[in-house]
Write a protein that holds these residues in place. Structure first.
Motif, short mmCIF file in Angstrom:
data_model
loop_
_atom_site.label_atom_id
_atom_site.label_comp_id
_atom_site.label_asym_id
_atom_site.label_seq_id
_atom_site.Cartn_x
_atom_site.Cartn_y
_atom_site.Cartn_z
N GLU A 1 35.41 -5.39 -80.43
CA GLU A 1 36.80 -6.24 -81.00
C GLU A 1 38.07 -5.36 -80.90
O GLU A 1 39.09 -5.82 -80.37
CB GLU A 1 36.62 -6.38 -82.34
CG GLU A 1 35.61 -7.61 -82.74
CD GLU A 1 36.26 -8.79 -82.44
OE1 GLU A 1 37.45 -9.07 -82.25
OE2 GLU A 1 35.35 -9.93 -82.18
N ALA A 2 37.97 -3.93 -80.85
CA ALA A 2 38.87 -3.04 -80.62
C ALA A 2 39.63 -2.85 -79.07
O ALA A 2 40.57 -3.02 -78.71
CB ALA A 2 38.54 -1.48 -81.14
N VAL A 3 38.47 -3.25 -78.04
CA VAL A 3 38.62 -3.51 -76.76
C VAL A 3 39.48 -4.81 -76.64
O VAL A 3 40.56 -4.91 -75.87
CB VAL A 3 37.53 -3.25 -75.99
CG1 VAL A 3 37.85 -3.82 -74.47
CG2 VAL A 3 36.95 -1.82 -76.02
N LYS A 4 39.20 -5.90 -77.29
CA LYS A 4 39.77 -7.06 -77.19
C LYS A 4 41.33 -6.91 -77.71
O LYS A 4 42.08 -7.65 -76.84
CB LYS A 4 39.06 -8.17 -78.05
CG LYS A 4 39.63 -9.60 -77.86
CD LYS A 4 39.09 -10.72 -78.58
CE LYS A 4 39.64 -12.04 -78.68
NZ LYS A 4 38.80 -13.10 -79.06
N ASP A 5 41.51 -6.47 -78.70
CA ASP A 5 42.84 -6.27 -79.60
C ASP A 5 43.67 -5.53 -78.63
O ASP A 5 44.88 -6.30 -78.34
CB ASP A 5 42.77 -5.37 -80.90
CG ASP A 5 43.95 -5.63 -81.87
OD1 ASP A 5 44.15 -6.72 -82.05
OD2 ASP A 5 44.30 -4.66 -81.76
N TYR A 6 43.18 -4.34 -77.93
CA TYR A 6 44.04 -3.98 -77.16
C TYR A 6 44.58 -4.72 -76.01
O TYR A 6 45.60 -4.69 -75.44
CB TYR A 6 43.46 -2.45 -76.85
CG TYR A 6 44.57 -1.55 -75.56
CD1 TYR A 6 45.47 -0.83 -76.24
CD2 TYR A 6 44.32 -1.68 -74.42
CE1 TYR A 6 46.22 -0.26 -75.48
CE2 TYR A 6 45.11 -0.77 -73.59
CZ TYR A 6 46.12 -0.08 -74.11
OH TYR A 6 46.82 0.57 -73.20
#
Length: 223
Positions: A159-164
């Motif tokens: 999710e952190a990758v998607k958010d970035y």
């Protein structure tokens, strides 16, 4: 040219006057040249056309009186345009990138490190010539800690990758899908020994802490 003069022979017949209307006379077109049985212009042994008594210079045709009629101009059809064959379809190949978690996150963390952001920047740059429909980010964790905890940790990393990618790189959120696999599919296999959380074990299990980014698209390959 030969002229034919039509003669009338009256053999005891009574010739009655016949009245023609002006319209009927205008519709009749006298023959300028004699015709043979095939309907073609009759010629003599010298090849000259036989003119009838109705012939006038205005009725001349080029085949019989070329000096009186301009030579017909032949129309030349323009050549068909040359159509180039369509280019061959591009050769394409799928794209799949695996990013190591120690470059993206600290151990047991799901917050992107500066080095991790640079890796994602490089990934987006590589996608410049890729025609993609969806991007799938799948997070993984090593076997240190509880299995349920590691599954949630791996999902938070994805999710952190998607958010970035959405907020910083402008990729539409509906094109990025995330999933967390936890301890599944370890890259290290059974090469790392031990169960206690030691520095050496953390370093050994580093390849298992990863995020795989798979692009469902194609890239044109130069042949």
């Amino acid at each position: 040219m030969k002229n034919i003069v039509a003669k009338k022979l009256l053999l005891g017949a009574v010739v009655l006057p016949v009245l023609f209307s002006g319209t009927a006379m205008a519709q009749e077109q006298p023959e300028a040249y004699a015709s043979d049985r095939r309907g073609e212009v009759a010629t003599d042994s010298s090849g000259d056309c036989w003119r009838t008594g109705y012939w006038t210079p205005a009725m001349a045709i080029y085949e019989c009186d070329p000096e009186l009629v301009p030579k017909p101009v032949k129309t030349v059809e323009a050549p068909a345009p040359v159509v180039a064959p369509p280019p061959p379809p591009p050769v394409t190949a799928p794209e799949k990138v695996s990013l190591s978690a120690d470059e993206l996150f600290d151990f047991d963390k799901a917050v992107l490190r500066p080095g991790g952001k640079e890796k994602l920047d490089d990934l987006v740059a590589k996608l410049g010539d890729v025609k993609y429909d969806t991007i799938v980010a799948i997070g993984y964790a090593d076997r240190i800690g509880a299995e349920e905890y590691n599954k949630k940790l791996s999902l938070r990393r994805a999710e952190a990758v998607k958010d970035y990618l959405v907020k910083e790189k402008g990729i539409p959120a509906d094109r990025i899908f995330t999933d967390g696999k936890g301890e599944a599919n370890p890259v290290t296999g059974d090469t790392c020994k031990g169960t206690k959380k030691t520095k050496s074990l953390i370093e050994c299990l580093q390849p298992d802490r990863r995020v795989e980014v798979e692009v469902a698209g194609t890239r044109e390959v130069v042949q």
